[in-house]
Write an enzyme that holds these catalytic residues in place. Structure first.
Site, short mmCIF file in Angstrom:
data_model
loop_
_atom_site.label_atom_id
_atom_site.label_comp_id
_atom_site.label_asym_id
_atom_site.label_seq_id
_atom_site.Cartn_x
_atom_site.Cartn_y
_atom_site.Cartn_z
N GLY A 54 -36.51 11.47 2.35
CA GLY A 54 -37.89 11.76 2.73
C GLY A 54 -38.87 10.68 2.32
NE ARG A 104 -29.14 16.08 7.17
CZ ARG A 104 -29.93 15.49 8.05
NH1 ARG A 104 -29.88 15.82 9.32
NH2 ARG A 104 -30.77 14.56 7.68
P1 ADP Z 1 -35.27 8.10 3.12
O1 ADP Z 1 -33.83 8.50 2.87
O2 ADP Z 1 -36.14 8.28 1.91
O3 ADP Z 1 -35.83 8.74 4.37
P2 ADP Z 1 -34.45 5.60 4.41
O4 ADP Z 1 -33.70 4.58 3.66
O5 ADP Z 1 -33.66 6.45 5.38
O6 ADP Z 1 -35.26 6.53 3.35
O7 ADP Z 1 -35.64 4.93 5.20
C1 ADP Z 1 -36.58 5.71 5.91
C2 ADP Z 1 -37.40 4.83 6.83
O8 ADP Z 1 -38.08 3.81 6.04
C3 ADP Z 1 -36.61 4.06 7.89
O9 ADP Z 1 -36.36 4.81 9.06
C4 ADP Z 1 -37.55 2.88 8.14
O10 ADP Z 1 -38.60 3.29 8.98
C5 ADP Z 1 -38.11 2.58 6.76
N1 ADP Z 1 -37.30 1.58 6.01
C6 ADP Z 1 -36.26 1.85 5.17
N2 ADP Z 1 -35.71 0.71 4.69
C7 ADP Z 1 -36.41 -0.32 5.18
C8 ADP Z 1 -36.34 -1.76 5.05
N3 ADP Z 1 -35.44 -2.34 4.28
N4 ADP Z 1 -37.25 -2.49 5.74
C9 ADP Z 1 -38.19 -1.89 6.52
N5 ADP Z 1 -38.30 -0.57 6.69
C10 ADP Z 1 -37.44 0.23 6.04
#
Ligand code: ADP
Length: 458
Positions: free
Chosen positions: A165, A293
């Protein structure tokens, strides 16, 4: 062991979706519900229903003892967790198996391994999957964080190993910011997840979010191609497509194959999603995380591949091998899903629970509406605001956008404010149609008043 009776430990539209899949497989169903959800459509559809506690999810949908008791009382032999709630809780998966029941999903160790995002990165690297340049694993102190950041180059993201999140994420543009923000990220992560572990990733500028659907039976794994989920607000997906536009055949094949390889490398069982960031400019893609999931946006994949993902995950949980081989999975046309939430997009997406006084649902070739609504239904205020998902499928992306606009025009949910006006405005947007979008596109678009302007014209 084949499943005869399936308990659904979830609510809303996904509970309805799981019941339909179980019915298609000749499996009887038990729907658990909170006191606030007695009138829920899934309760009416299931063969049996059990109240597991009061309205707050912590005392009902998240109560492991209450759910296991309901399974024992009804003689269910398997539990489907849906998405959210207990779906990625390894302790729950373990407790289900310890109770002698089948958990419809991967085994608890796989959930653990993929739930720790630093460990998941290491697993991806070992499977040959490209990851965002960053630290090898967790960074234990300020010196390690700085070394990792200097190796990949600023700006970097400080991320929580136990994250989800978007919590605990910070951007650092230089060594000073890194030194200042890392302790903040650590304490936020410790408070939110009980684990202050951090890792470092390079910040990718305006990436697209592309993810690959996988299916595994514990021995083999296949992919069902990719989805584009770049339209996000507060890191929540708003509009999803299958497939991603503008990818070369080589990139698509490499991306999808890497996801199946990763799933195979961990002996994955069930439906899962491998998420990537995609850099439009360079054509590079990078693993960010795996969700163990079924996902909200799974229907777009079902529309273009014809694979019933929910039925398949139930089948493999019962011990059957995958019913399809990689060669048999092909993509036809383009699909789009929009999330219809009980929120007012013209008033900061304020939740709008209430009574559904009238309902008209679009129908026709290539249109699907996954929902849990009926006329007179009182939407309870305690849970996620998702009412349903409108999904369209057409030969081309342009035609799919046109069909979405048409379908949205005939969706009427009386008595509620919903996100429908947002989706109508998006369907009419020239940049979206041209594919000029990325994960940082929607929020500025909203801030610039595009939605208000479109709503005034309508
Ligand atoms: P969480 O598990 O907290 O949702 P994620 O790692 O899945 O975090 O990342 C969520 C969103 O954050 C991604 O869909 C993207 O929009 C942004 N994001 C994550 N990592 C990066 C990165 N290294 N560079 C740019 N944007 C990122």
């Amino acid at each position: 062991m084949t499943i005869r009776k399936l308990l659904i430990a979830n609510r809303g539209e996904i509970a309805v979706r799981i019941i339909r899949a179980a019915q298609s497989l000749g499996i009887s169903t038990v729907q658990v519900h909170s006191e606030a959800d007695r009138d829920m459509l899934a309760v009416q559809m299931a063969d049996e229903a059990v109240c597991v506690g009061p309205a707050p999810a912590a005392q009902s949908y998240l109560s492991i003892p209450a759910i296991l008791q309901a399974a024992r009382d009804t003689g269910a032999d398997a539990i489907h967790p849906g998405y959210g709630f207990l779906s990625e809780n390894a302790g729950f998966a373990r407790a289900v198996v310890d109770a002698g029941l089948i958990f419809v999903g991967p085994d608890a160790n796989t959930i653990d391994r993929m739930g720790d995002k630093a460990a998941a990165r290491a697993t991806a690297i070992a499977a040959g999957v490209p990851v965002v340049p960053g630290s090898k694993g967790r960074v234990e102190d300020a010196a390690q964080a700085l070394t990792a950041a200097e190796e990949v180059g600023f700006p970097v993201l400080i991320k929580a190993a136990a994250g989800g999140g978007g919590r605990g994420i910070r951007i650092a543009h230089n060594a000073g910011e890194l030194a200042r923000l890392a302790p903040q990220a650590r304490s936020e992560a410790a408070a939110a997840f009980g684990d202050g572990g951090l890792y470092i990733e390079k910040l990718i500028t305006n990436p697209r979010h592309i993810e690959v659907q996988v299916l595994g039976d514990g021995t083999d794994a296949v992919h069902c191609y990719e989805r584009e989920c770049s339209l996000q607000r507060r890191r929540q997906k708003v509009w999803e497509e299958a497939g991603a536009f503008g990818l070369s055949t080589e990139t698509r094949e490499a991306l999808c194959k890497s996801a199946a390889d990763l799933a195979r490398s961990v002996g994955y069982r069930g439906a899962g999603t491998v998420e990537y960031l995609y850099d439009d400019q360079s054509g590079d893609f990078y693993f960010i995380e795996m969700n163990t999931r079924i996902q909200v946006e799974h229907p777009v994949t079902e529309m273009v591949t014809g694979v019933d993902l929910v039925a398949e995950m139930i089948r493999v949980a019962g011990g059957a091998p995958l019913s399809i081989t990689q060669d048999e999975i092909t993509v036809t046309g383009h699909a789009i899903e929009v999330r219809i939430n009980a929120e007012d997009p013209l008033r900061q997406f304020m939740p709008f629970p209430g009574k559904l006084t009238s309902m008209r649902v679009p129908e026709g070739t290539g249109i699907r509406f996954d929902h849990f609504l009926y006329e007179g239904y009182q939407i309870p205020p305690f849970y996620d605001s998702l009412l349903g998902k409108l999904i369209v499928h057409a030969p081309t992306r342009d035609q799919a956008i046109d069909l979405m606009a048409e379908a949205l025009g005939s969706l009427e949910l009386g008595g509620l404010r919903t996100t429908t006006p947002l989706h109508k405005a998006l369907a009419a947007d020239p940049d979206l149609r041209a594919g000029r979008i990325h994960t940082q596109w929607l929020e500025p678009w909203l801030e610039q008043g595009n939605l208000t302007a479109a709503a005034e014209e309508a």
